[in-house]
Design a protein around this motif. Sequence first.
Motif, short mmCIF file in Angstrom:
data_model
loop_
_atom_site.label_atom_id
_atom_site.label_comp_id
_atom_site.label_asym_id
_atom_site.label_seq_id
_atom_site.Cartn_x
_atom_site.Cartn_y
_atom_site.Cartn_z
N UNK A 73 0.82 -1.21 0.00
CA UNK A 73 0.00 0.00 0.00
C UNK A 73 0.86 1.26 0.00
N UNK A 74 2.19 1.14 0.05
CA UNK A 74 3.06 2.28 0.34
C UNK A 74 4.19 2.48 -0.67
N UNK A 75 3.86 2.83 -1.92
CA UNK A 75 4.94 3.06 -2.90
C UNK A 75 5.71 4.35 -2.58
N UNK A 78 10.73 7.04 9.01
CA UNK A 78 9.86 8.19 8.70
C UNK A 78 10.66 9.48 8.77
N UNK A 79 11.47 9.63 9.82
CA UNK A 79 12.27 10.86 9.98
C UNK A 79 13.36 10.97 8.91
N UNK A 119 2.69 7.31 5.24
CA UNK A 119 3.17 6.59 4.07
C UNK A 119 4.43 7.27 3.51
N UNK A 120 5.28 6.48 2.88
CA UNK A 120 6.57 6.97 2.38
C UNK A 120 6.40 8.15 1.41
N UNK A 148 1.48 -2.07 8.00
CA UNK A 148 2.91 -2.11 8.29
C UNK A 148 3.57 -0.81 7.83
N UNK A 149 3.43 0.25 8.63
CA UNK A 149 4.06 1.52 8.28
C UNK A 149 5.55 1.48 8.58
#
Length: 140
Positions: A24-26, A108-109, A58-59, A101-102
Amino acid sequence: MASELTRPQNVRPGRLPPPKDRLFDPPLTELGGQQARLAGQTLAKIAPKFTHIFASPTARTLSTAHQVAAELDISEVVVVPGLCECAAAAKKLTGGVHSLNFLDPAAMRALCPQITHYQSDAPDTFEEACVWLAMRHMAV
């Protein structure tokens, strides 16, 4: 009533194929990064001074938030899980958006150094998260 310039802005630049462990996170494409910088430059010219950005975990959203924040000289990005565009799909999961699954906080930082905190007490659905943010952070 808020004017068009004070309403939240939705910026959605280009995407790459997602990693296998987070379909879900391209990630953001190079073109997407250019579009995010251009969006930030445009907002800097036409919008009132923004003080912070609310972003999903999300990325591509975090990469976009980083580019826009840099152009707008914003040092506060707040991660709100319910803003994830896939929150509608998460509604079908037992654990909702929190069962996705983030990236971990360090990753993230790495994508967005301006992250100041993760708003884990915000509602899990997109619609409720938007209302929650508006009630707490928007001037009318």
